[in-house]
Motif scaffolding. Structure first.
Motif, mmCIF file in Angstrom:
data_model
loop_
_atom_site.group_PDB
_atom_site.id
_atom_site.type_symbol
_atom_site.label_atom_id
_atom_site.label_comp_id
_atom_site.label_asym_id
_atom_site.label_seq_id
_atom_site.Cartn_x
_atom_site.Cartn_y
_atom_site.Cartn_z
ATOM 1 N N GLN A 98 0.555 -1.325 0.118
ATOM 2 C CA GLN A 98 -0.330 -0.432 0.084
ATOM 3 C C GLN A 98 1.047 1.280 0.116
ATOM 4 O O GLN A 98 0.057 2.400 -0.464
ATOM 5 N N HIS A 99 2.298 1.548 -0.017
ATOM 6 C CA HIS A 99 2.848 2.294 0.493
ATOM 7 C C HIS A 99 4.125 2.217 -1.068
ATOM 8 O O HIS A 99 5.325 3.202 -0.109
ATOM 9 N N ILE A 100 3.858 1.387 -1.910
ATOM 10 C CA ILE A 100 4.410 1.292 -2.607
ATOM 11 C C ILE A 100 4.864 2.644 -3.575
ATOM 12 O O ILE A 100 6.376 3.160 -4.066
ATOM 13 N N GLU A 101 4.643 3.521 -3.482
ATOM 14 C CA GLU A 101 4.316 5.453 -4.644
ATOM 15 C C GLU A 101 5.309 5.906 -3.571
ATOM 16 O O GLU A 101 6.843 6.481 -3.717
ATOM 17 N N ASN A 102 5.570 5.543 -1.646
ATOM 18 C CA ASN A 102 6.292 6.334 -1.083
ATOM 19 C C ASN A 102 7.798 5.886 -1.113
ATOM 20 O O ASN A 102 7.850 6.100 -1.206
ATOM 21 N N LEU A 103 8.028 4.664 -1.503
ATOM 22 C CA LEU A 103 8.982 3.939 -1.489
ATOM 23 C C LEU A 103 9.981 4.428 -2.923
ATOM 24 O O LEU A 103 11.108 4.899 -2.776
ATOM 25 N N LYS A 104 8.919 4.390 -4.138
ATOM 26 C CA LYS A 104 9.701 5.310 -4.946
ATOM 27 C C LYS A 104 10.222 6.162 -5.330
ATOM 28 O O LYS A 104 11.391 7.009 -5.697
ATOM 29 N N LYS A 105 9.531 7.143 -4.169
ATOM 30 C CA LYS A 105 9.724 8.368 -3.958
ATOM 31 C C LYS A 105 11.086 8.885 -3.303
ATOM 32 O O LYS A 105 11.629 9.760 -3.633
ATOM 33 N N LEU A 106 12.025 8.124 -2.791
ATOM 34 C CA LEU A 106 12.700 7.729 -1.676
ATOM 35 C C LEU A 106 13.582 7.854 -3.018
ATOM 36 O O LEU A 106 13.829 7.834 -3.891
ATOM 37 N N SER A 107 14.782 9.726 -2.581
ATOM 38 C CA SER A 107 16.419 9.269 -3.185
ATOM 39 C C SER A 107 16.786 7.897 -2.711
ATOM 40 O O SER A 107 16.693 7.612 -2.224
ATOM 41 N N GLU A 108 18.501 8.469 -3.964
ATOM 42 C CA GLU A 108 18.823 6.883 -3.650
ATOM 43 C C GLU A 108 19.838 7.265 -1.992
ATOM 44 O O GLU A 108 19.598 6.258 -1.831
ATOM 45 N N LEU A 109 19.927 7.854 -1.562
ATOM 46 C CA LEU A 109 21.109 8.109 -0.053
ATOM 47 C C LEU A 109 19.909 7.586 1.285
ATOM 48 O O LEU A 109 20.360 7.322 1.972
ATOM 49 N N GLN A 110 18.477 8.538 0.490
ATOM 50 C CA GLN A 110 17.154 8.115 1.316
ATOM 51 C C GLN A 110 17.030 5.746 1.032
ATOM 52 O O GLN A 110 16.991 5.967 2.880
ATOM 53 N N ALA A 111 17.296 6.353 0.662
ATOM 54 C CA ALA A 111 16.691 4.526 0.439
ATOM 55 C C ALA A 111 17.610 4.306 0.908
ATOM 56 O O ALA A 111 17.625 2.588 1.293
ATOM 57 N N GLU A 112 19.052 4.164 0.551
ATOM 58 C CA GLU A 112 20.292 3.386 1.560
ATOM 59 C C GLU A 112 20.572 2.973 3.328
ATOM 60 O O GLU A 112 20.672 3.259 3.619
ATOM 61 N N GLN A 113 19.560 4.433 3.386
ATOM 62 C CA GLN A 113 19.450 4.295 4.706
ATOM 63 C C GLN A 113 18.508 3.952 5.444
ATOM 64 O O GLN A 113 19.589 3.263 6.590
ATOM 65 N N VAL A 114 16.953 3.867 4.651
ATOM 66 C CA VAL A 114 16.470 2.893 5.046
ATOM 67 C C VAL A 114 16.716 1.456 5.103
ATOM 68 O O VAL A 114 16.240 0.895 6.089
ATOM 69 N N PHE A 115 17.212 0.803 3.816
ATOM 70 C CA PHE A 115 17.577 -0.307 3.827
ATOM 71 C C PHE A 115 19.055 -0.503 5.196
ATOM 72 O O PHE A 115 19.107 -1.221 5.582
ATOM 73 N N ASP A 116 19.722 -0.059 5.882
ATOM 74 C CA ASP A 116 20.564 0.227 6.174
ATOM 75 C C ASP A 116 19.794 0.006 8.551
ATOM 76 O O ASP A 116 20.734 -0.702 8.783
#
Length: 634
Positions: A520-538
């Motif tokens: 239900q939150h895929i669109e929010n994931l797509k909007k993440l920048s590379e830096l933000q996505a990496e931070q969330v992943f870590d």
């Protein structure tokens, strides 16, 4: 860099005293079977004591020319077997055969023993389904250890005999339509086993059972019952390392409805009696006192830079052991003590010695003196410091302050999480000096001056909870704390606006939920920048690793997969994360399900493939078996 968390015979806790006592008891038991329990909390050092026992018997065999044979059995690694009793018997016979090279000298006895075990395997499976087979109320059972599927569904004894060709030999011996509980196969096994020990010229076979408290209740109980079966053989000794409370819990779960003559549930009393009957001599590992734990921290910190073979470090360890031998009069290690003992090697460990004195009191108090908790804290400290250096900001990190911030992270978590919101633009906590001065005035002897607390905002933290921490050296006044938050792997971006910080925290929380919510939150994931996505992943990866439970799929794994699916630059991050999962502890869930995130035709999949190759060698037996089947099907 990292202290080994595996069992060791290098003794820092005076546990060798317990090992020597156990060895002497076994030696004196002569022709009598004996069962000994090594009890203690998780991380108390039970496995290391087993290692020391085995080492002691090795020295006895070399010096006294005696024939003591030690065999290790890990209950948790064998809990996937159909029957724990048979798993224990098979493991003992297999290891004994390999250790004593009995394949030629005792071939006939080994054949008899394996016949006994094969018979019991079939009898166990047959016994479960005899009623259904004879009455025709259920399909024929799967006898997986002998043959995959019985050929026909039949309801008579004659039909059973005709239907089974491959396993007919064993089936006739186990008398599938008879009561298998009255058989004499166990007696025959004991007789053959005793003959094997005689043939191998073994004075005493010592079976060291570990990780029983990690097993499911039924597995733990069945393994203990198997020990009882062996107790009829005087040449055996069993040493069971387990948390006593976990075994009591297993007994209570296995026998939930035990009642006395008045029909009162007596589960707890029964658990105690049951344990006493199976474990003749219990040893309880004493908990470390605060001074003992403090000295242990000192030895570990110095040992992070000096090897176990270093002669001066050995002197320091021996001094630590001599102090712990009189716990009523034990004295703290001082910097002067360590400097005097280490002599020329002190300069190599001076920083670590100072840090040990700084964190020793708080860490020993908050870990309740548990050796594993202490070691894991120190390992995480060293690992984070190394990562900071490799990421390029190691010069911004003081190891002592990093340790202090980690103490706050671990033991004052609410304060630690809220502190970044109160840092100045330069990363310093301006209130720190004021609060420290207030506390110091409060504890000054004979101070009659009234303490003014209006100069700081106390409503977001508890002054009583942070007072010991803030007085701890080194002082954090005027220190930029931002690098320490990054080094502590709280990879939320503290340089951005608080709104963005909260958004990332919410995404992390969402990715720990099930697939239906995440999608239900895929669109929010797509909007993440590379830096933000990496931070969330870590953040998610770190939390999964710190949970330490990998037998079942941890929460957050599906979140990492979905995040990587939409941020394909994270494929290598995910592959490397998989590769770091502990091979001996991970469950079958790790084998499949990565294709959407890391397709099999991309380069990163080679990392997963390599991990599965190593898992097939070093994984637990269930994973190895499943992996072999999955790869054969592919």
């Amino acid at each position: 860099m990292i202290l080994s968390d595996n069992e060791t015979k290098f003794d820092l806790l005076n546990n060798k005293a317990i090992a020597i006592t156990v060895v002497n008891l076994i030696k004196e038991s002569t022709n009598q079977a004996i069962s000994i329990g090594i009890h203690g909390d998780w991380g108390a050092g039970k496995s290391s004591i087993l290692e020391m026992i085995e080492d002691q018997f090795s020295h006895i065999n070399n010096t006294e020319k005696k024939e003591y044979c030690c065999i290790r059995f890990n209950g948790w690694k064998h809990q996937g077997f159909e029957d724990s009793k048979i798993a224990l018997m098979s493991a003992i016979i297999s290891e004994l055969t390999n250790k004593k090279d009995l394949k030629k000298t005792a071939k006939d006895i080994l054949e008899k023993l394996w016949k006994n075990i094969n018979w019991m395997t079939v009898a166990k499976k047959a016994g479960k389904t005899t009623f259904e087979i004879v009455t025709g109320t259920a399909p024929i059972a799967v006898l997986s250890s002998v043959h995959d599927i019985l050929k026909n569904s039949v309801s008579t004894e004659e039909g059973i005999t005709n239907a089974i060709d491959t396993i007919g030999k064993y089936l006739k011996e186990c008398k599938i339509t008879e009561d298998t509980s009255s058989n004499t196969e166990f007696t025959e096994f004991h007789k053959n086993f005793k003959e094997l020990l005689k043939k191998a010229n073994i004075k005493k076979l010592i079976v060291l059972i570990d990780d029983l408290d990690r097993c499911l209740p039924d597995v733990a109980i069945n393994t203990l019952e198997a020990v009882r079966l062996f107790m009829f053989t005087g040449e055996t000794a069993f040493v069971v390392a387990a948390d006593e409370n976990m075994i009591r819990y297993a007994v209570k779960k296995h026998f939930p409805d035990v009642v006395d003559e008045n029909k009162y549930n007596v589960g707890i009393e029964f658990s105690n009696k049951y344990l006493e009957k199976l474990i003749q001599i219990p040893f309880r590992i004493p908990t470390l006192g605060e001074v003992e734990a403090y000295n242990y921290i000192m030895l570990l910190m110095v040992g992070s830079v000096l090897s176990e073979e270093n002669s001066n470090y050995k002197k320091l360890c021996n001094e630590g052991l001599s102090r712990i031998q009189q716990p009523w009069n034990v004295q703290y290690f001082t910097v002067v003590d360590v400097q005097k003992i280490l002599e020329d090697d002190y300069n190599k460990a001076s920083n670590e010695t100072l840090i040990a004195t700084q964190i020793g009191h708080l860490l020993s108090h908050n870990t309740d003196g548990n050796p594993r908790k202490i070691k894991r804290f120190i390992n995480m400290l060293l690992l984070r410091f190394e990562i900071a250096k490799n990421r390029g900001f190691g010069e911004k990190i003081n190891l002592g302050i990093l340790a202090k911030m980690m103490l706050a992270e671990y033991y004052i978590p609410n304060f630690y999480k809220q502190l970044p919101a109160h840092l100045a633009k330069d990363g310093t906590w301006k209130e720190a000096k004021i609060i420290k001065d207030i506390i110091e005035k409060k504890i000054t002897k004979n101070s009659t001056s009234k303490v003014d607390t209006s100069a700081h905002n106390e409503n977001w933290f508890n002054l009583e909870k942070i007072k010991d921490w803030i007085l701890l050296k080194p002082d954090i006044t005027n220190i930029d704390l931002r690098p320490y938050y990054y080094a502590c792997k709280e990879k939320i971006d503290y340089f951005t606006e608080r709104g963005e910080l909260n958004d990332l925290s919410e995404i992390v929380d969402i990715l720990f939920k099930d697939n239906m919510i995440i999608t239900q939150h895929i669109e929010n994931l797509k909007k993440l920048s590379e830096l933000q996505a990496e931070q969330v992943f870590d953040v998610i990866a770190q939390k999964i690793m710190e949970s330490g439970n990998f037998e079942k799929e941890p929460n957050g794994i599906e979140g990492l997969k979905i995040l990587t699916q939409y941020k394909i630059f994270l494929r290598k991050n995910l592959a490397n994360f998989i590769f770091r999962l502990p091979k001996a502890e991970v469950g079958v869930w790790v084998i499949t399900g990565w294709d959407k995130a890391i397709p099999s035709d991309c380069n990163e999949y080679n990392i997963i493939d390599k991990y599965l190759d190593e898992l097939q060698i070093n994984g637990n037996p269930i994973v190895q078996k499943t992996l072999k089947t999955v790869r054969r099907i592919k």
